[in-house]
Design a protein around this motif. Structure first.
Motif, mmCIF file in Angstrom:
data_model
loop_
_atom_site.group_PDB
_atom_site.id
_atom_site.type_symbol
_atom_site.label_atom_id
_atom_site.label_comp_id
_atom_site.label_asym_id
_atom_site.label_seq_id
_atom_site.Cartn_x
_atom_site.Cartn_y
_atom_site.Cartn_z
ATOM 1 N N UNK A 1 -8.164 -1.421 -9.928
ATOM 2 C CA UNK A 1 -6.996 -1.204 -9.069
ATOM 3 C C UNK A 1 -7.367 -0.785 -7.654
ATOM 4 N N UNK A 2 -8.509 -0.079 -7.489
ATOM 5 C CA UNK A 2 -8.884 0.363 -6.148
ATOM 6 C C UNK A 2 -10.295 -0.028 -5.717
ATOM 7 N N UNK A 3 -11.053 -0.673 -6.600
ATOM 8 C CA UNK A 3 -12.388 -1.133 -6.253
ATOM 9 C C UNK A 3 -13.472 -0.082 -6.364
ATOM 10 N N UNK A 4 -13.145 1.132 -6.824
ATOM 11 C CA UNK A 4 -14.144 2.174 -6.974
ATOM 12 C C UNK A 4 -14.978 1.953 -8.234
ATOM 13 N N UNK B 1 -11.766 0.983 3.643
ATOM 14 C CA UNK B 1 -11.497 -0.205 4.477
ATOM 15 C C UNK B 1 -12.666 -0.513 5.418
ATOM 16 N N UNK B 2 -12.670 -1.753 5.898
ATOM 17 C CA UNK B 2 -13.632 -2.214 6.905
ATOM 18 C C UNK B 2 -15.079 -2.117 6.412
ATOM 19 N N UNK C 1 -22.157 4.372 3.328
ATOM 20 C CA UNK C 1 -22.680 3.023 3.538
ATOM 21 C C UNK C 1 -21.689 2.187 4.349
ATOM 22 N N UNK C 2 -22.250 1.230 5.107
ATOM 23 C CA UNK C 2 -21.424 0.349 5.930
ATOM 24 C C UNK C 2 -22.058 -1.031 5.977
#
Length: 397
Positions: free
Chosen positions: A247-250, A279-280, A350-351
């Motif tokens: 549901x939230x990608x975690x 996000x992003x 992380x990015x």
């Protein structure tokens, strides 16, 4: 600094570098296939990757800093013809500070550097892979060479993967103190077997068994009257479970490890990481690790008033340890062999920058107390702590 910390699970200043230079078979299954729950099949990388990591580590006790370590590593992975890949690392670390000669008593200031290199060649198949690797590490008082081979095989459904790894490490301990007069050797054989199973579209689990057989010099030449068995056998079981929240990608990453060895050390490690998707292309990962071990059967705690102690050895049980040392028995005042518990906590940020660049920053804090051990902890030892900061950047092309 002696490379063998004598207890396998406690974080220490060179954990980051040792992971690159030791066979590391206990973790081969987790790094090989414990990823997305959607699929287990391994495939050759489509792009080459170049990564740079830096590490700053410092440990300390009340009223004093002890060891500082600065390390840099360069990692690369290059695909070849769609079925092969070459990987390698180069590591340089510099250590400074004071190392304890018994319990927490410090030697004079020390400085040392180490260079380490690894290389591996992997052949990918439709339902598995085969990897041959080698590693080399050198500093003024220690030389290590490692050779390993590991293979994986997945069932036709790709829901179950089996991994088997073999490793051999040959170490030379070079004399650099009054307690070691000539070169000593150590030989270590490793075998690990792992099974990874997809449980559902959001869950994946793994079991890894690891056995190590070591023979040779296990004492620490920098420790006062340190005499240890010339053999150490260990066994461990690692259980891992990853759950993805659709549901939230975690993702929740959890693991438990039980370790036992012929020195009578019994250790438990529980680790939890929670990857939060932001996000992003940002992600943040809070992490926590709980650790506890029993003492080695030849470890001796500090004493307040030993009749043989003097101003130079205050707090050391000399009247017990020295007769054992001179008589050919086993004895150690290395606090890493004591009974204690520890907590590690931290955060990783992380990015992703497009498809090519990735950067991450990780901070960890480590706290150790004798009273935190499961059961009876060692007494008389000061609290111990450490912190590490790691930064990494990678580029895929």
């Amino acid at each position: 600094m002696n490379k063998d910390s004598t207890q396998a699970l406690t974080p220490n200043g060179k954990l980051f570098m040792q992971a690159l230079c030791n066979s590391g078979l206990a973790a081969l299954a987790t790094t090989a296939v414990l990823g997305s729950p959607q699929a287990l099949a391994e495939a050759a990388p489509e792009k080459a990757t170049l990564s740079l990591k830096t590490l700053s580590y410092q440990d300390f006790q009340p009223g004093a800093d002890r060891i500082d370590i600065d390390a840099e590593s360069l990692l690369f992975e290059v695909p070849i013809a769609g079925q092969w890949a070459i990987t390698g690392t180069a590591v340089h670390d510099a250590i400074s500070g004071a190392s304890p000669r018994y319990h927490s008593s410090s030697l004079a200031q020390i400085k040392d550097t180490r260079k380490a290199y690894t290389g591996a060649l992997t052949r990918y198949f439709q339902q598995g892979s085969l990897t041959a690797g080698t590693a080399y590490s050198k500093e003024k008082d220690y030389l290590s060479r490692n050779y390993s081979v590991q293979g994986s095989w997945a069932t036709p459904s790709q829901n179950t993967t089996f991994i088997l790894g073999l490793g051999y490490t040959a170490d030379q301990i070079l004399p650099n103190s009054q307690f070691l007069e000539q070169k000593a050797d150590k030989r270590v054989f490793d075998v690990a077997f792992g099974v990874t199973q997809v449980l559902s579209q959001t869950d994946i689990a793994q079991v890894t068994l690891h056995h190590t057989r070591g023979r040779g010099y296990y004492a620490d030449q920098y420790k006062l009257y340190d005499a240890r068995p010339d053999s150490r056998d260990s066994n461990s079981v690692l259980l891992r479970w990853n759950h993805h929240f659709a549901n939230n990608g975690d993702t929740l990453q959890s693991s438990y490890r039980y370790y036992t060895d012929s020195n009578d050390i019994r250790a438990h490690t529980l680790e939890l990481d929670y990857v939060i998707t932001l996000p992003n292309e940002w992600s943040v990962t809070p992490l926590a690790r709980l650790y506890s071990q029993s003492a080695a059967d030849f470890y001796f705690d500090p004493v307040a008033h030993d009749p043989w102690a003097d101003a130079d050895t205050f707090g050391a049980p000399i009247s017990v340890v020295y007769p054992l040392y001179t008589g050919g028995g086993y004895a150690s005042m290395d606090q890493r062999l004591s009974a204690f518990g520890a907590i590690t906590y931290g955060m990783k940020l992380s990015k992703h920058f497009g498809e090519a660049w990735t950067a991450d920053l990780k901070y960890e804090r480590y706290e150790q107390r004798g009273g935190w051990a499961l059961g009876t902890g060692s007494k008389g030892l000061p609290d111990f702590g450490a912190r590490s900061i790691q930064f990494g950047v990678s580029y895929a092309f």
